[in-house]
Write a protein that holds these residues in place. Structure first.
Motif, PDB file in Angstrom:
ATOM      1  N   ASN A  64      -8.789   1.261   2.911  1.00  0.00           N
ATOM      2  CA  ASN A  64      -9.461   2.332   2.166  1.00  0.00           C
ATOM      3  C   ASN A  64      -8.674   2.773   0.919  1.00  0.00           C
ATOM      4  OD1 ASN A  64     -11.730   2.608   3.928  1.00  0.00           O
ATOM      5  ND2 ASN A  64     -10.375   3.663   5.391  1.00  0.00           N
ATOM      6  N   VAL A  65      -8.088   1.798   0.254  1.00  0.00           N
ATOM      7  CA  VAL A  65      -7.390   2.087  -1.003  1.00  0.00           C
ATOM      8  C   VAL A  65      -8.400   2.580  -2.037  1.00  0.00           C
ATOM      9  CG1 VAL A  65      -6.303   0.944  -2.987  1.00  0.00           C
ATOM     10  CG2 VAL A  65      -5.415   0.573  -0.678  1.00  0.00           C
ATOM     11  N   GLN A  66      -8.046   3.652  -2.751  1.00  0.00           N
ATOM     12  CA  GLN A  66      -8.932   4.231  -3.759  1.00  0.00           C
ATOM     13  C   GLN A  66      -8.591   3.765  -5.174  1.00  0.00           C
ATOM     14  OE1 GLN A  66     -11.675   6.297  -2.878  1.00  0.00           O
ATOM     15  NE2 GLN A  66     -11.018   5.321  -0.959  1.00  0.00           N
ATOM     16  N   ASP A  67      -7.317   3.798  -5.497  1.00  0.00           N
ATOM     17  CA  ASP A  67      -6.852   3.406  -6.824  1.00  0.00           C
ATOM     18  C   ASP A  67      -5.766   2.345  -6.681  1.00  0.00           C
ATOM     19  OD1 ASP A  67      -8.251   5.609  -8.413  1.00  0.00           O
ATOM     20  OD2 ASP A  67      -7.034   6.802  -7.029  1.00  0.00           O
ATOM     21  N   ASP A  88     -18.162  -6.236  -2.923  1.00  0.00           N
ATOM     22  CA  ASP A  88     -17.693  -5.405  -1.814  1.00  0.00           C
ATOM     23  C   ASP A  88     -16.191  -5.154  -1.862  1.00  0.00           C
ATOM     24  OD1 ASP A  88     -20.255  -5.301  -0.866  1.00  0.00           O
ATOM     25  OD2 ASP A  88     -19.997  -6.962   0.566  1.00  0.00           O
ATOM     26  N   LEU A  89     -15.456  -5.967  -2.639  1.00  0.00           N
ATOM     27  CA  LEU A  89     -14.007  -5.807  -2.693  1.00  0.00           C
ATOM     28  C   LEU A  89     -13.538  -5.002  -3.906  1.00  0.00           C
ATOM     29  CD1 LEU A  89     -12.788  -9.377  -1.610  1.00  0.00           C
ATOM     30  CD2 LEU A  89     -13.121  -7.334  -0.205  1.00  0.00           C
ATOM     31  N   ARG A  90     -14.476  -4.545  -4.730  1.00  0.00           N
ATOM     32  CA  ARG A  90     -14.094  -3.754  -5.903  1.00  0.00           C
ATOM     33  C   ARG A  90     -13.542  -2.402  -5.440  1.00  0.00           C
ATOM     34  NH1 ARG A  90     -18.691  -3.651  -8.555  1.00  0.00           N
ATOM     35  NH2 ARG A  90     -18.189  -5.443  -9.869  1.00  0.00           N
ATOM     36  N   ILE A  91     -12.434  -1.983  -6.043  1.00  0.00           N
ATOM     37  CA  ILE A  91     -11.859  -0.697  -5.654  1.00  0.00           C
ATOM     38  C   ILE A  91     -12.786   0.433  -6.110  1.00  0.00           C
ATOM     39  CG2 ILE A  91      -9.484  -1.521  -5.708  1.00  0.00           C
ATOM     40  CD1 ILE A  91      -9.235  -0.024  -8.433  1.00  0.00           C
ATOM     41  N   ILE A 117       0.864  -1.182   0.000  1.00  0.00           N
ATOM     42  CA  ILE A 117       0.000   0.000   0.000  1.00  0.00           C
ATOM     43  C   ILE A 117       0.898   1.228   0.000  1.00  0.00           C
ATOM     44  CG2 ILE A 117      -1.776   1.283   1.234  1.00  0.00           C
ATOM     45  CD1 ILE A 117      -2.777  -1.404   2.324  1.00  0.00           C
ATOM     46  N   LEU A 118       0.762   2.045  -1.032  1.00  0.00           N
ATOM     47  CA  LEU A 118       1.564   3.251  -1.160  1.00  0.00           C
ATOM     48  C   LEU A 118       0.869   4.418  -0.466  1.00  0.00           C
ATOM     49  CD1 LEU A 118       2.350   2.884  -4.990  1.00  0.00           C
ATOM     50  CD2 LEU A 118       3.607   1.916  -3.045  1.00  0.00           C
ATOM     51  N   LYS A 119       1.530   5.541  -0.464  1.00  0.00           N
ATOM     52  CA  LYS A 119       0.920   6.744   0.103  1.00  0.00           C
ATOM     53  C   LYS A 119      -0.303   7.163  -0.705  1.00  0.00           C
ATOM     54  CE  LYS A 119       4.490   9.362  -0.227  1.00  0.00           C
ATOM     55  NZ  LYS A 119       5.343  10.589  -0.134  1.00  0.00           N
ATOM     56  N   ASP A 120      -1.118   7.976  -0.099  1.00  0.00           N
ATOM     57  CA  ASP A 120      -2.277   8.576  -0.769  1.00  0.00           C
ATOM     58  C   ASP A 120      -3.304   7.543  -1.221  1.00  0.00           C
ATOM     59  OD1 ASP A 120      -1.277  11.344  -0.685  1.00  0.00           O
ATOM     60  OD2 ASP A 120       0.220  10.604  -2.109  1.00  0.00           O
ATOM     61  N   ASP A 121      -3.458   6.466  -0.436  1.00  0.00           N
ATOM     62  CA  ASP A 121      -4.501   5.462  -0.669  1.00  0.00           C
ATOM     63  C   ASP A 121      -4.386   4.793  -2.041  1.00  0.00           C
ATOM     64  OD1 ASP A 121      -5.608   6.139   1.816  1.00  0.00           O
ATOM     65  OD2 ASP A 121      -6.754   7.780   0.919  1.00  0.00           O
TER      66      ASP A 121
END
Length: 465
Positions: A281-284, A356-359, A243-247
């Protein structure tokens, strides 16, 4: 007399790399030479190759210049004027590989992996440096793990064991398969150690000349005993998540083919990745396939697509396939044995409406010069359906790929011929087929530091939000 003299010169040119075999005093270990094969058997192998092109390949003209190929096949036959060992035969026949213009079609030295494993088990080694080959056919160091500390990433190699780098690269690329010249350079760099062993043998220690601003520095470095050919690797050798910065989530997938023992761990890895991304809470997400040569499509269709795509989407627009026994068994294409089936392909990759697991954001697919085969299908399916953003750079591979490979063994030499039995057209249609994939975000790769491209892409993702 002149024609005989010409043929003799051609033969000497073909086998110039074999002059190193007489250097027994340096203790060079070559691959097994194999039995001596008669002229008649070798020439029959050329005839067999021609037959396979007509009876197994779905359409050689899709990748090949047929007239140029015929000239080279005739030259191949004419220059067989004396018996050859199996290794000599490979050095001769593999000169055809560039003329196939296809990363899925190649004449190979038989049982390479088994023979390399035997070589390593007997104390053998292979060339230890990772390299890249530029447009001028120079060799640059990209990996120096467990090598002389005075050799650095980015160093230009002038010679290895007294043989000029340009000669080595020429002999490798003259036998390298691939869609285009740039594609062959990428494959040649990736397979450099393998090809070096086949052509020049293993000297155990390697004398490497580094070109330092026109001044040569020579280093003696031990060969590598880390055999990456064995296929008993842990799944973690091919996949990575973080997991990188900025989600932003990151997944690296270096292949879409696994043994039966590795398949379940792969899908477990992917499921756990999407769970962790949801909980964080990863967005992309960045999916890195820069080093992925392809494999089987179900790995990405089941392990990736349902978690990033918003709706069902096209996989292909058309197909052309030779109906071999294997293709009849695999389906879904139908036809009589030996015939060619072709037509439109309308089936969609299914995507559940609720997952539910789709980004929640977008998927960014990071490609590179080694992305090939099923990776090309993966990239074009997502790009043409606008289900993901493609980033990185192309290595010159066509955006419509061949596939469904079949391996045949020549009767005389027992060399192996791998050949595609299918041609797949990307969803966007035939107009783009002969062109490489054009990324939506151009990011040049730096082989010596893969993290640079990831950092650049992450910044671009933030700028696009």
């Amino acid at each position: 007399m002149k024609s005989l003299l010409f043929l003799g010169i051609v033969i000497l040119g073909i086998f110039n790399v074999q002059s190193k075999e007489i250097d027994i005093e340096r203790g060079i270990k070559f691959p097994p030479k194999g039995d001596l094969i008669s002229v008649k058997d070798l020439q029959n192998d050329v005839a067999e190759l021609k037959t396979l092109l007509l009876t197994v390949h779905p359409d050689p003209s899709f990748t090949m210049n047929i007239k140029a190929l015929e000239l080279e096949l005739n030259k191949l036959t004419q220059t067989i004027v004396a018996p050859m060992t199996q290794l000599e035969a490979w050095k001769h026949f593999s000169l055809m590989n560039p003329f196939f213009n296809d990363g899925h079609m190649v004449i190979t030295y038989p049982e390479y992996e088994q023979r390399l494993n035997q070589h390593m088990d007997n104390g053998g080694r292979f060339f230890p440096l990772q390299v890249r080959i530029d447009k001028s056919q120079n060799i640059y160091v990209t990996g120096v793990e467990n090598v002389n500390e005075n050799i650095n990433i980015g160093d230009k190699i002038a010679a290895i064991n007294g043989v000029a780098a340009a000669e080595i690269v020429g002999n490798i690329l003259n036998r390298m398969h691939g869609d285009t010249v740039s594609n062959r350079r990428a494959f040649g760099a990736q397979r450099f150690a393998k090809m070096y062993w086949l052509l020049y043998g293993d000297s155990h220690n390697y004398q490497v000349d580094i070109d330092d601003n026109s001044e040569l520095r020579r280093y003696s470095i031990p060969g590598s005993d880390n055999n990456t050919v064995r296929d008993n690797s842990d799944i973690s050798d091919f996949v990575q998540r973080k997991i990188l910065k900025d989600d932003i989530g990151y997944i690296r997938i270096d292949r879409f083919y696994y043994s039966s023992e590795q398949e379940e761990p792969f899908f477990n890895f992917m499921k756990q990745s999407w769970l962790e991304f949801r909980d964080a809470n990863v967005q992309d997400v960045i999916i890195d396939v820069r080093n992925n040569p392809g494999g089987t499509d179900h790995y990405w269709q089941l392990g990736i697509a349902p978690f990033v795509a918003q709706k069902p989407f096209s996989f292909l627009s058309r197909f052309k396939i030779r109906m071999t026994e294997r293709n009849i068994r695999l389906g879904p294409f139908k036809g009589e044995l030996g015939t060619i089936a072709e037509g439109s392909y309308d089936e969609l990759i299914p995507i559940e409406e609720r997952n539910d697991l789709r980004i929640p954001g977008k998927a960014y697919l990071l490609m590179g010069p080694l992305s090939y085969s099923s990776s090309v299908l993966f990239l074009t399916a997502f790009q043409d359906s606008h289900q993901a953003v493609i980033a990185g750079e192309s290595g010159g591979a066509r955006s419509c790929t061949t596939g469904r490979i079949q391996t045949s063994i020549f009767d005389g030499s027992k060399l192996e011929l791998t050949m595609p039995t299918a041609i797949f057209t990307r969803p966007a249609g035939q107009e783009l087929c002969k062109k490489p994939i054009k990324p939506d975000i151009l990011i040049l790769d730096e082989p010596s530091n893969p993290n640079i491209a990831v950092t650049k892409l992450a910044k671009s993702i933030i700028d696009r939000r």
